[in-house]
Design a protein around this motif. Structure first.
Motif, short mmCIF file in Angstrom:
data_model
loop_
_atom_site.label_atom_id
_atom_site.label_comp_id
_atom_site.label_asym_id
_atom_site.label_seq_id
_atom_site.Cartn_x
_atom_site.Cartn_y
_atom_site.Cartn_z
N HIS A 162 66.16 15.84 14.76
CA HIS A 162 67.40 16.37 14.15
C HIS A 162 68.49 16.51 15.20
N ILE A 163 68.12 17.02 16.39
CA ILE A 163 69.07 17.18 17.48
C ILE A 163 69.66 15.82 17.87
N GLU A 164 68.80 14.83 17.92
CA GLU A 164 69.24 13.48 18.29
C GLU A 164 70.19 12.92 17.23
N ARG A 165 69.84 13.10 15.96
CA ARG A 165 70.69 12.59 14.87
C ARG A 165 72.06 13.25 14.87
N PRO A 197 70.05 11.21 32.48
CA PRO A 197 70.58 11.81 31.25
C PRO A 197 71.91 11.19 30.82
N LYS A 198 72.11 11.19 29.52
CA LYS A 198 73.37 10.70 28.95
C LYS A 198 74.16 11.92 28.45
N ASN A 199 74.74 12.65 29.37
CA ASN A 199 75.38 13.92 28.98
C ASN A 199 76.86 13.98 29.34
N GLU A 200 77.55 12.88 29.16
CA GLU A 200 79.00 12.87 29.33
C GLU A 200 79.66 12.47 28.02
N PRO A 201 80.34 13.37 27.34
CA PRO A 201 80.50 14.79 27.67
C PRO A 201 79.24 15.58 27.33
N LEU A 202 79.14 16.76 27.92
CA LEU A 202 77.97 17.62 27.72
C LEU A 202 78.03 18.27 26.34
N LEU A 203 77.04 17.99 25.50
CA LEU A 203 76.95 18.57 24.15
C LEU A 203 75.63 19.32 24.05
N ILE A 204 75.71 20.65 24.08
CA ILE A 204 74.51 21.48 24.22
C ILE A 204 74.03 22.02 22.87
N ASN A 213 73.23 15.90 23.35
CA ASN A 213 72.57 15.22 24.46
C ASN A 213 71.91 16.18 25.45
N THR A 214 71.97 17.45 25.14
CA THR A 214 71.36 18.46 26.02
C THR A 214 70.73 19.56 25.18
N VAL A 215 69.53 19.96 25.55
CA VAL A 215 68.83 21.04 24.84
C VAL A 215 68.70 22.24 25.78
N GLN A 216 69.23 23.36 25.35
CA GLN A 216 69.10 24.61 26.12
C GLN A 216 68.12 25.50 25.37
N ILE A 217 66.91 25.64 25.94
CA ILE A 217 65.85 26.41 25.27
C ILE A 217 65.83 27.83 25.80
N MET A 218 65.96 28.78 24.89
CA MET A 218 65.94 30.20 25.26
C MET A 218 64.49 30.71 25.26
N ALA A 219 64.26 31.76 26.04
CA ALA A 219 63.01 32.54 26.01
C ALA A 219 61.78 31.71 26.36
N ILE A 220 61.88 30.85 27.37
CA ILE A 220 60.74 30.07 27.81
C ILE A 220 59.84 30.86 28.76
N ALA A 221 60.42 31.58 29.71
CA ALA A 221 59.62 32.36 30.64
C ALA A 221 58.88 33.47 29.89
N GLU A 222 57.65 33.75 30.31
CA GLU A 222 56.81 34.70 29.57
C GLU A 222 57.44 36.09 29.49
N HIS A 223 57.38 36.68 28.31
CA HIS A 223 57.90 38.02 28.07
C HIS A 223 56.97 38.73 27.09
N PRO A 224 56.59 39.97 27.38
CA PRO A 224 55.59 40.65 26.55
C PRO A 224 56.08 41.03 25.16
N TYR A 225 57.37 41.33 25.02
CA TYR A 225 57.89 41.78 23.72
C TYR A 225 58.68 40.65 23.08
#
Length: 257
Positions: free
Chosen positions: A203-206, A169-176, A210-222
């Motif tokens: 769009h994120i790349e443009r 990864p190219k994450n120096e500095p970390l940009l989330i 350099n880092t993607v933090q994805i919310m709500a990936i683990a299964e949840h019923p509601y």
């Protein structure tokens, strides 16, 4: 008066909740020690999905399904493979509170297949009878009409290929870039892994992240819980697509650095 916690020394704004911070840290340390008394490392504990839940044994030619339920009186697995017969396939109690059943290919190769639906019945110590999704399932799907969730056998004929062996990864500095797959689209409705890969990753790349933090990936019923009420920690949410589509999204992100 307890000694100040390191987090409080770093951040004086935490002073009013010092005791809560200390107690929370103590709970973490106690739970860590408890887990390490059963498992060599925390990583071994986190990898229990490879043993518990549903796993195919290529040597024995069949599926092992295991569940940890030390206080239960009996467990049964049922699904479309046995015409939803609730008592035809009981699990056997093994050591350390683990229940187990083996579904041999000789009998189930044509019925317990990729895409099959199943659940588990738990008879509790108080004789309560509860239909559950296996805790360690790696795939859960919701019926569009009844809205009921079932676990699903997921074993595609062709295994996903990650291509490259090493990701640097190219994450120096970390940009989330923090995001939510379902809410990332401009269209009305729930977005998908594929749409995110095609429409949002460029769009994120443009934008220079350099880092993607994805919310709500683990299964949840509601869905409205924004993913905070997780039901299956090892199952990526099926409402956004298949596990392979999520893997392809991750691979594409890695290819972009």
């Amino acid at each position: 008066t307890p000694l100040p916690h390191l987090a409080i020394l770093d951040d004086p704004w935490l002073n009013p909740v010092q005791q809560d911070v200390i107690e929370r840290h103590e709970r973490f340390v106690n739970k860590l020690h408890e887990l390490e008394s059963y498992y060599p490392t925390l990583v071994d504990f986190a990898g229990q999905y490879k043993y518990l839940g549903l796993n195919y044994d290529a040597d024995k030619k069949g599926w092992f399904y295991r569940e940890w339920a030390p206080e239960a009186k009996q467990l049964f697995i049922f699904g479309d493979f046995n015409k939803w017969n609730r008592t035809a396939n009981p699990l056997e109690k093994k050591e350390n509170g683990i229940w187990e059943i083996f579904l041999d290919d000789k009998k189930y190769a044509k019925t317990f297949v990729h895409g099959s639906l199943y659940k588990v019945i738990v008879i509790g110590a108080d004789d309560s009878v509860t239909d559950r999704l296996p805790a360690y399932t790696t795939r859960a799907v919701q019926d569009d009409v009844t809205k009921v969730f079932c676990a699903q056998v997921w074993r595609p004929e062709k295994e996903f290929s990650w291509g490259r062996k090493k990701f640097t990864p190219k994450n120096e500095p970390l940009l989330i870039y923090e995001c939510h797959i379902g809410m990332a689209q401009e269209k009305e409705g729930v977005g998908t892994y594929k749409e995110f890969e095609d429409n949002v990753l460029p769009h994120i790349e443009r934008m220079g992240y350099n880092t993607v933090q994805i919310m709500a990936i683990a299964e949840h019923p509601y869905y409205g819980s924004f993913g905070y009420h997780v039901s299956n920690f090892f199952a990526p949410s099926s409402r956004f697509g298949t596990p392979e589509e999520l893997k392809h999204l991750i691979k594409t992100a890695h290819d972009k650095g």
